[in-house]
Design a protein around this motif. Sequence first.
Motif, PDB file in Angstrom:
ATOM      1  N   PRO A  32      -0.206  12.418  28.686  1.00 34.12           N
ATOM      2  CA  PRO A  32      -0.685  11.132  28.172  1.00 34.12           C
ATOM      3  C   PRO A  32      -2.148  11.234  27.748  1.00 34.12           C
ATOM      4  N   GLY A  33      -2.498  10.441  26.740  1.00 31.72           N
ATOM      5  CA  GLY A  33      -3.855  10.455  26.229  1.00 31.72           C
ATOM      6  C   GLY A  33      -4.130  11.571  25.245  1.00 31.72           C
ATOM      7  N   THR A  34      -3.108  12.377  24.940  1.00 27.60           N
ATOM      8  CA  THR A  34      -3.261  13.456  23.958  1.00 27.60           C
ATOM      9  C   THR A  34      -2.172  13.344  22.906  1.00 27.60           C
ATOM     10  N   SER A  35      -2.392  14.021  21.778  1.00 27.22           N
ATOM     11  CA  SER A  35      -1.403  14.047  20.704  1.00 27.22           C
ATOM     12  C   SER A  35      -1.284  15.471  20.189  1.00 27.22           C
ATOM     13  N   ALA A  36      -0.051  15.911  19.944  1.00 25.60           N
ATOM     14  CA  ALA A  36       0.173  17.230  19.368  1.00 25.60           C
ATOM     15  C   ALA A  36      -0.150  17.166  17.883  1.00 25.60           C
ATOM     16  N   THR A  37      -1.214  17.845  17.470  1.00 22.38           N
ATOM     17  CA  THR A  37      -1.648  17.806  16.072  1.00 22.38           C
ATOM     18  C   THR A  37      -1.349  19.109  15.332  1.00 22.38           C
ATOM     19  N   ALA A  38      -0.872  20.140  16.034  1.00 28.67           N
ATOM     20  CA  ALA A  38      -0.336  21.356  15.414  1.00 28.67           C
ATOM     21  C   ALA A  38       0.843  21.794  16.256  1.00 28.67           C
ATOM     22  N   VAL A  39       1.970  22.027  15.588  1.00 32.28           N
ATOM     23  CA  VAL A  39       3.240  22.262  16.285  1.00 32.28           C
ATOM     24  C   VAL A  39       3.867  23.542  15.751  1.00 32.28           C
ATOM     25  N   PRO A  40       4.344  24.435  16.623  1.00 29.05           N
ATOM     26  CA  PRO A  40       4.987  25.673  16.157  1.00 29.05           C
ATOM     27  C   PRO A  40       6.261  25.405  15.361  1.00 29.05           C
ATOM     28  N   ARG A  41       6.599  26.352  14.500  1.00 34.60           N
ATOM     29  CA  ARG A  41       7.745  26.206  13.603  1.00 34.60           C
ATOM     30  C   ARG A  41       9.050  26.035  14.363  1.00 34.60           C
ATOM     31  N   ARG A  42       9.207  26.691  15.494  1.00 34.77           N
ATOM     32  CA  ARG A  42      10.479  26.663  16.218  1.00 34.77           C
ATOM     33  C   ARG A  42      10.574  25.491  17.190  1.00 34.77           C
ATOM     34  N   CYS A  43       9.706  24.509  17.051  1.00 39.26           N
ATOM     35  CA  CYS A  43       9.709  23.353  17.952  1.00 39.26           C
ATOM     36  C   CYS A  43      10.073  22.086  17.180  1.00 39.26           C
ATOM     37  N   ALA A  44      10.910  21.250  17.802  1.00 37.59           N
ATOM     38  CA  ALA A  44      11.380  20.012  17.172  1.00 37.59           C
ATOM     39  C   ALA A  44      10.857  18.805  17.942  1.00 37.59           C
ATOM     40  N   ALA A  45      10.444  17.781  17.202  1.00 40.14           N
ATOM     41  CA  ALA A  45       9.938  16.557  17.810  1.00 40.14           C
ATOM     42  C   ALA A  45      11.089  15.755  18.408  1.00 40.14           C
ATOM     43  N   MET A  46      10.845  15.180  19.591  1.00 42.26           N
ATOM     44  CA  MET A  46      11.850  14.408  20.313  1.00 42.26           C
ATOM     45  C   MET A  46      11.219  13.135  20.857  1.00 42.26           C
ATOM     46  N   THR A  47      12.056  12.119  21.120  1.00 45.34           N
ATOM     47  CA  THR A  47      11.600  10.950  21.859  1.00 45.34           C
ATOM     48  C   THR A  47      11.449  11.319  23.330  1.00 45.34           C
ATOM     49  N   ARG A  48      10.895  10.411  24.115  1.00 44.69           N
ATOM     50  CA  ARG A  48      10.722  10.692  25.548  1.00 44.69           C
ATOM     51  C   ARG A  48      12.046  10.963  26.239  1.00 44.69           C
ATOM     52  N   ASP A  49      13.116  10.289  25.781  1.00 46.16           N
ATOM     53  CA  ASP A  49      14.418  10.470  26.428  1.00 46.16           C
ATOM     54  C   ASP A  49      15.281  11.523  25.733  1.00 46.16           C
ATOM     55  N   GLY A  50      14.684  12.340  24.844  1.00 48.79           N
ATOM     56  CA  GLY A  50      15.382  13.494  24.313  1.00 48.79           C
ATOM     57  C   GLY A  50      16.214  13.258  23.073  1.00 48.79           C
ATOM     58  N   ARG A  51      15.880  12.233  22.275  1.00 51.87           N
ATOM     59  CA  ARG A  51      16.564  12.030  20.999  1.00 51.87           C
ATOM     60  C   ARG A  51      15.728  12.623  19.870  1.00 51.87           C
ATOM     61  N   PRO A  52      16.371  13.266  18.886  1.00 54.94           N
ATOM     62  CA  PRO A  52      15.618  13.932  17.815  1.00 54.94           C
ATOM     63  C   PRO A  52      14.812  12.949  16.974  1.00 54.94           C
ATOM     64  N   LEU A  53      13.668  13.424  16.492  1.00 55.04           N
ATOM     65  CA  LEU A  53      12.839  12.696  15.531  1.00 55.04           C
ATOM     66  C   LEU A  53      12.739  13.573  14.279  1.00 55.04           C
ATOM     67  N   PRO A  54      13.784  13.594  13.449  1.00 52.11           N
ATOM     68  CA  PRO A  54      13.843  14.568  12.351  1.00 52.11           C
ATOM     69  C   PRO A  54      12.755  14.389  11.306  1.00 52.11           C
ATOM     70  N   ASP A  55      12.210  13.181  11.168  1.00 53.30           N
ATOM     71  CA  ASP A  55      11.200  12.930  10.141  1.00 53.30           C
ATOM     72  C   ASP A  55       9.778  13.039  10.680  1.00 53.30           C
ATOM     73  N   GLN A  56       9.633  13.478  11.922  1.00 56.30           N
ATOM     74  CA  GLN A  56       8.311  13.549  12.532  1.00 56.30           C
ATOM     75  C   GLN A  56       8.013  14.984  12.940  1.00 56.30           C
ATOM     76  N   ARG A  57       6.789  15.390  12.714  1.00 53.43           N
ATOM     77  CA  ARG A  57       6.380  16.745  13.101  1.00 53.43           C
ATOM     78  C   ARG A  57       5.334  16.706  14.207  1.00 53.43           C
ATOM     79  N   THR A  58       4.269  15.967  13.978  1.00 53.96           N
ATOM     80  CA  THR A  58       3.195  15.884  14.968  1.00 53.96           C
ATOM     81  C   THR A  58       3.249  14.524  15.655  1.00 53.96           C
ATOM     82  N   GLY A  59       2.521  14.413  16.761  1.00 53.20           N
ATOM     83  CA  GLY A  59       2.358  13.130  17.435  1.00 53.20           C
ATOM     84  C   GLY A  59       3.545  12.652  18.239  1.00 53.20           C
ATOM     85  N   ALA A  60       4.540  13.478  18.464  1.00 51.44           N
ATOM     86  CA  ALA A  60       5.705  13.071  19.254  1.00 51.44           C
ATOM     87  C   ALA A  60       5.388  13.197  20.749  1.00 51.44           C
ATOM     88  N   PRO A  61       6.083  12.442  21.578  1.00 51.13           N
ATOM     89  CA  PRO A  61       5.817  12.526  23.024  1.00 51.13           C
ATOM     90  C   PRO A  61       6.475  13.730  23.697  1.00 51.13           C
TER      91      PRO A  61
END
Length: 307
Positions: free
Chosen positions: A208-237
Amino acid sequence: MAGVAAAALLASGTAAGAEGTGEGAVPGPDLAIPDGRPMTGVQPGDVLRVPVKVTNKGDRPAAGVRVAIQASSGLEFVTRYEACTYTPLPRGYEYADCFFPDALAPGATFRLPRPLRMAVAPDAYAERVDTSVAPGGDAEDADTGDNFSTVEVAAENTADFRVRRAELTGAAGQAVPLDLVTRNRGPATIANLGSGEPVALVDFRVPPGTSATAVPRRCAAMTRDGRPLPDQRTGAPRYWCRTPARVPAGARVVFPFELTVERSLPEAAGRVRVRPADGGAAFPFDPVPGNDAAKVVVRGAGPGAVA
């Protein structure tokens, strides 16, 4: 070139095994190899006998027999034949490309000059031996649907997957690098040889209090409860990061993130966990599941830290 030829032969056998039906066979030699039987209860250090039996089911002789054998990294050729060329390949694989010139009459059966023996390596776990056969000369096989065989070898072994705790310090507005590291402490090499799917997922919950602003290629953004966020790259929880399909014993897999501190806290804790990619609760091979998870701690820097 021998390795390339063997690879081509094995590839053709794989395709044929997927598509051949055996219907509409044309006159000519028709080499067939039986389906492989799995080998279980195998121990590292064992020496296995892998059966190779080829029958000409066609109505013409085969002008010799070509045999290509591929062994995965946890298996080592003990028997080596003068008729074969052996080629090491990446990821520890080895090809044997062989030609035996004696004609094989219709109805006759060919076996290797000596039984094929393979040693089970110290890092063996889920291994396989792929064998493909073809007639020599210019003749085409009348039915290529039975020219390929796989023997799966299940070795009784373990691999300790672990993740490393990470501790970072940053003031509000500061970007800090974060390497998420998982390591296979062995002794087994773990690989999904058939499917090519990731061996594991590294599940990262962003502090908490931080945001992912650079994300590796092999990593996918997810919601807190593990649902995909296909249109999001950075800033996911949360992020799910895929390992390669093969993680050798002793290897480290690193996922380099960058976190930006949006709100400086005395201490903010996220979490990283390595887990089965198929959604299972725990790895069946891991003897120390307690080190599969660790904290990712970000400590505030300077007077701006908010308690």
